[in-house]
Design a protein around this motif. Structure first.
Motif, PDB file in Angstrom:
ATOM      1  N   CYS A   1      47.221  44.964  21.277  1.00  0.00           N
ATOM      2  CA  CYS A   1      48.652  44.674  21.378  1.00  0.00           C
ATOM      3  C   CYS A   1      49.458  45.962  21.230  1.00  0.00           C
ATOM      4  CB  CYS A   1      49.054  43.655  20.321  1.00  0.00           C
ATOM      5  SG  CYS A   1      50.794  43.225  20.384  1.00  0.00           S
ATOM      6  N   ARG A   2      49.002  46.824  20.345  1.00  0.00           N
ATOM      7  CA  ARG A   2      49.735  48.079  20.119  1.00  0.00           C
ATOM      8  C   ARG A   2      49.640  49.028  21.292  1.00  0.00           C
ATOM      9  NH1 ARG A   2      47.811  49.456  14.068  1.00  0.00           N
ATOM     10  NH2 ARG A   2      48.236  47.379  13.230  1.00  0.00           N
ATOM     11  N   ALA A   3      48.658  48.787  22.162  1.00  0.00           N
ATOM     12  CA  ALA A   3      48.478  49.685  23.314  1.00  0.00           C
ATOM     13  C   ALA A   3      49.365  49.279  24.498  1.00  0.00           C
ATOM     14  CB  ALA A   3      47.019  49.689  23.730  1.00  0.00           C
ATOM     15  N   LEU A   4      50.160  48.215  24.343  1.00  0.00           N
ATOM     16  CA  LEU A   4      51.004  47.768  25.456  1.00  0.00           C
ATOM     17  C   LEU A   4      52.166  48.748  25.669  1.00  0.00           C
ATOM     18  CD1 LEU A   4      50.840  43.964  24.724  1.00  0.00           C
ATOM     19  CD2 LEU A   4      49.997  45.117  26.759  1.00  0.00           C
TER      20      LEU A   4
ATOM     21  N   GLY B   1      41.764  41.439  28.483  1.00  0.00           N
ATOM     22  CA  GLY B   1      42.212  41.076  29.838  1.00  0.00           C
ATOM     23  C   GLY B   1      43.612  40.489  29.817  1.00  0.00           C
ATOM     24  N   MET B   2      43.864  39.633  28.840  1.00  0.00           N
ATOM     25  CA  MET B   2      45.178  39.004  28.754  1.00  0.00           C
ATOM     26  C   MET B   2      46.285  40.036  28.545  1.00  0.00           C
ATOM     27  SD  MET B   2      46.364  35.976  26.301  1.00  0.00           S
ATOM     28  CE  MET B   2      47.497  37.062  25.512  1.00  0.00           C
ATOM     29  N   TYR B   3      46.039  40.977  27.636  1.00  0.00           N
ATOM     30  CA  TYR B   3      47.051  42.007  27.379  1.00  0.00           C
ATOM     31  C   TYR B   3      47.204  42.946  28.572  1.00  0.00           C
ATOM     32  CZ  TYR B   3      47.843  40.804  22.484  1.00  0.00           C
ATOM     33  OH  TYR B   3      48.219  40.170  21.334  1.00  0.00           O
ATOM     34  N   ARG B   4      46.092  43.128  29.340  1.00  0.00           N
ATOM     35  CA  ARG B   4      46.234  43.915  30.577  1.00  0.00           C
ATOM     36  C   ARG B   4      47.222  43.236  31.513  1.00  0.00           C
ATOM     37  NH1 ARG B   4      40.898  44.470  30.962  1.00  0.00           N
ATOM     38  NH2 ARG B   4      40.694  43.002  32.683  1.00  0.00           N
ATOM     39  N   GLY B   5      47.115  41.914  31.609  1.00  0.00           N
ATOM     40  CA  GLY B   5      48.041  41.152  32.461  1.00  0.00           C
ATOM     41  C   GLY B   5      49.469  41.233  31.948  1.00  0.00           C
ATOM     42  N   VAL B   6      49.648  41.097  30.633  1.00  0.00           N
ATOM     43  CA  VAL B   6      50.990  41.212  30.045  1.00  0.00           C
ATOM     44  C   VAL B   6      51.547  42.609  30.339  1.00  0.00           C
ATOM     45  CG1 VAL B   6      52.336  41.273  27.912  1.00  0.00           C
ATOM     46  CG2 VAL B   6      50.527  39.578  28.167  1.00  0.00           C
ATOM     47  N   GLY B   7      50.706  43.621  30.120  1.00  0.00           N
ATOM     48  CA  GLY B   7      51.142  45.005  30.296  1.00  0.00           C
ATOM     49  C   GLY B   7      51.579  45.288  31.722  1.00  0.00           C
TER      50      GLY B   7
ATOM     51  N   ALA C   1      54.830  43.579  32.323  1.00  0.00           N
ATOM     52  CA  ALA C   1      55.903  44.231  31.561  1.00  0.00           C
ATOM     53  C   ALA C   1      56.333  45.521  32.256  1.00  0.00           C
ATOM     54  CB  ALA C   1      55.431  44.514  30.137  1.00  0.00           C
ATOM     55  N   ARG C   2      55.352  46.312  32.680  1.00  0.00           N
ATOM     56  CA  ARG C   2      55.697  47.556  33.388  1.00  0.00           C
ATOM     57  C   ARG C   2      56.474  47.245  34.662  1.00  0.00           C
ATOM     58  NH1 ARG C   2      51.090  49.785  31.120  1.00  0.00           N
ATOM     59  NH2 ARG C   2      49.793  48.581  32.531  1.00  0.00           N
ATOM     60  N   GLY C   3      56.021  46.226  35.398  1.00  0.00           N
ATOM     61  CA  GLY C   3      56.683  45.855  36.657  1.00  0.00           C
ATOM     62  C   GLY C   3      58.130  45.463  36.451  1.00  0.00           C
ATOM     63  N   ALA C   4      58.440  44.878  35.300  1.00  0.00           N
ATOM     64  CA  ALA C   4      59.800  44.397  35.053  1.00  0.00           C
ATOM     65  C   ALA C   4      60.595  45.354  34.178  1.00  0.00           C
ATOM     66  CB  ALA C   4      59.738  43.013  34.395  1.00  0.00           C
ATOM     67  N   GLY C   5      60.000  46.477  33.783  1.00  0.00           N
ATOM     68  CA  GLY C   5      60.710  47.432  32.930  1.00  0.00           C
ATOM     69  C   GLY C   5      60.888  46.938  31.500  1.00  0.00           C
ATOM     70  N   VAL C   6      59.937  46.135  31.024  1.00  0.00           N
ATOM     71  CA  VAL C   6      60.035  45.556  29.677  1.00  0.00           C
ATOM     72  C   VAL C   6      59.135  46.322  28.706  1.00  0.00           C
ATOM     73  CG1 VAL C   6      59.478  43.501  28.298  1.00  0.00           C
ATOM     74  CG2 VAL C   6      60.605  43.255  30.508  1.00  0.00           C
ATOM     75  N   ASP C   7      59.669  46.668  27.536  1.00  0.00           N
ATOM     76  CA  ASP C   7      58.868  47.267  26.467  1.00  0.00           C
ATOM     77  C   ASP C   7      58.254  46.152  25.625  1.00  0.00           C
ATOM     78  OD1 ASP C   7      59.857  49.650  27.362  1.00  0.00           O
ATOM     79  OD2 ASP C   7      60.871  50.201  25.500  1.00  0.00           O
ATOM     80  N   VAL C   8      56.951  46.215  25.398  1.00  0.00           N
ATOM     81  CA  VAL C   8      56.327  45.273  24.459  1.00  0.00           C
ATOM     82  C   VAL C   8      56.352  45.968  23.094  1.00  0.00           C
ATOM     83  CG1 VAL C   8      54.306  43.881  23.919  1.00  0.00           C
ATOM     84  CG2 VAL C   8      54.864  44.397  26.306  1.00  0.00           C
ATOM     85  N   VAL C   9      57.254  45.533  22.212  1.00  0.00           N
ATOM     86  CA  VAL C   9      57.541  46.324  21.013  1.00  0.00           C
ATOM     87  C   VAL C   9      56.849  45.796  19.762  1.00  0.00           C
ATOM     88  CG1 VAL C   9      59.722  47.150  21.942  1.00  0.00           C
ATOM     89  CG2 VAL C   9      59.695  45.090  20.503  1.00  0.00           C
ATOM     90  N   GLY C  10      56.159  44.671  19.870  1.00  0.00           N
ATOM     91  CA  GLY C  10      55.471  44.191  18.681  1.00  0.00           C
ATOM     92  C   GLY C  10      54.851  42.847  18.903  1.00  0.00           C
TER      93      GLY C  10
ATOM     94  N   GLN D   1      45.799  36.894  34.513  1.00  0.00           N
ATOM     95  CA  GLN D   1      46.811  36.021  35.145  1.00  0.00           C
ATOM     96  C   GLN D   1      47.595  35.252  34.087  1.00  0.00           C
ATOM     97  OE1 GLN D   1      44.168  33.803  37.666  1.00  0.00           O
ATOM     98  NE2 GLN D   1      44.577  35.084  39.461  1.00  0.00           N
ATOM     99  N   LEU D   2      46.888  34.804  33.057  1.00  0.00           N
ATOM    100  CA  LEU D   2      47.546  34.061  31.981  1.00  0.00           C
ATOM    101  C   LEU D   2      48.579  34.943  31.268  1.00  0.00           C
ATOM    102  CD1 LEU D   2      47.565  31.442  30.304  1.00  0.00           C
ATOM    103  CD2 LEU D   2      45.853  32.512  28.820  1.00  0.00           C
ATOM    104  N   GLY D   3      48.192  36.180  30.975  1.00  0.00           N
ATOM    105  CA  GLY D   3      49.114  37.096  30.302  1.00  0.00           C
ATOM    106  C   GLY D   3      50.347  37.369  31.141  1.00  0.00           C
TER     107      GLY D   3
END
Ligand SMILES: [Mg+2]
Length: 330
Positions: A13-16, A102-108, A111-120, A62-64
């Motif tokens: 999660c911290r690597a997002l 894998g899930m966090y890869r999908g979230v990441g 997030a990058r595509g939408a310009g969103v920071d995953v902050v915690g 895909q789920l992420g």
């Protein structure tokens, strides 16, 4: 979950991704984000295994990505810019660190595509896999609200409706489909496209249109606008946009397009004088006019092809007791 895996997931999660707006990222008691000059939007949404998804239907990435997409859609519905999110994960037995990686890869990626920071984030043990995301955004110029529809406004929607509802019925084996139609409809469920750019274009219009994202079905979500704006509506059944793949699989069936849910398209109301063609060019996505706002006393009515006005069917959204579906957000 073996000893050490919990910690590993926390490290994942911290690597997002996060950028300069995040002054302090994951790893402390709170994240610190830079102040915004604009009014801020905040929203939260959960995806629960067995209620909103099945693990046979989506891969972990895909789920992420989908968990973030459904939140992005709420920012799109306000015409905003998404900025930062925090994730709460409820993890059950039987899923390993590779799954969550894998899930966090999908979230990441999303997030990058939408310009969103995953902050915690936060992780807890649970009986079902649950992903809850709280997302912060900024109001671009004016927020698109549910309470500003006016009598005689025209009602428009982006994209096509019912594809996602049909897609998950195909995956659940309730509806048969093959080839390109199957691939298209299933992908509409797996990877919904939040209409961020379209929402931001709408937010630049004056007066700012009333808007909502269609997560629970056209009738249910239009119902929220009618309630908040204290108006009624007439919907033209023949004008409901359906994809050619929807038509090839579902034929004349309109219930999924009206009430299927999970479309993540935008519904918005504008004063008369806007053509669907001009709006399509402006928003960068197909726009169709589906009806008009009328006096509150008329309630909601559907106009059939023969011109007759009928009341909408009783079951407006999804019935969670019967199916994997969405839920009303209050
Ligand atoms: Mg919404």
């Amino acid at each position: 979950m073996k000893a050490g895996e919990f910690e590993l997931i926390e490290r994942l999660c911290r690597a997002l991704p996060y950028g300069r707006r995040t002054l302090l990222g994951p790893g402390d008691d709170c994240a610190i984000i830079a102040p915004s000059r604009r009014p801020q939007l905040i929203t939260i949404d959960s995806m629960v295994e067995g209620v909103h998804f099945n693990l046979d239907w989506l891969s972990a990435p895909q789920l992420g990505a989908r968990a973030l997409a459904v939140n992005l859609s709420d920012i799109a519905a306000m015409g905003g810019i998404p900025r930062a999110c925090v994730i709460n994960l409820g993890i059950r037995e039987g899923l390993d660190a590779a799954f969550f990686s894998g899930m966090y890869r999908g979230v990441g990626r999303a997030a990058r595509g939408a310009g969103v920071d995953v902050v915690g984030g936060n992780i807890t043990r649970a009986n079902q896999l649950t992903i809850t995301i709280a997302l912060i955004g900024e109001v671009l110029s004016a927020a698109l609200r549910r309470d500003t529809a006016r009598k005689d406004d025209e009602i428009f929607v982006t994209g096509t409706l019912g594809d996602c509802a049909l897609g998950w019925r195909i995956m659940a084996g309730e509806v048969k489909a093959q080839g390109a139609a199957r691939r298209f409809l299933v992908s509409r469920f797996i990877a919904p496209q939040p209409r961020l750019a379209a929402g931001q274009q709408l937010a630049r219009m004056r007066p700012a249109p009333a808007a909502i994202d269609i997560s629970d079905g056209l009738l249910a979500d239009l119902g929220h606008i009618l309630e908040r704006s204290r108006v009624g509506a007439e919907i033209e059944l023949a004008a409901i946009p359906r994809s050619r793949h929807y038509l090839s699989v579902a034929g004349d069936r309109t219930d999924l397009a009206l009430s299927g849910g999970e479309d993540y398209e935008l519904l918005f109301c504008l004063p008369r004088g806007h053509s669907a063609a001009a709006l399509t060019r402006r928003l960068g996505v197909a726009v169709h006019r589906v009806g008009r706002i009328v006096d509150r006393r008329a309630g909601m009515r559907l106009r059939r092809a023969d011109g007759r006005l009928i009341a909408p069917p009783d079951r407006r959204g999804w019935d969670q007791l019967e199916s994997v579906g969405s839920e009303a957000k209050r």
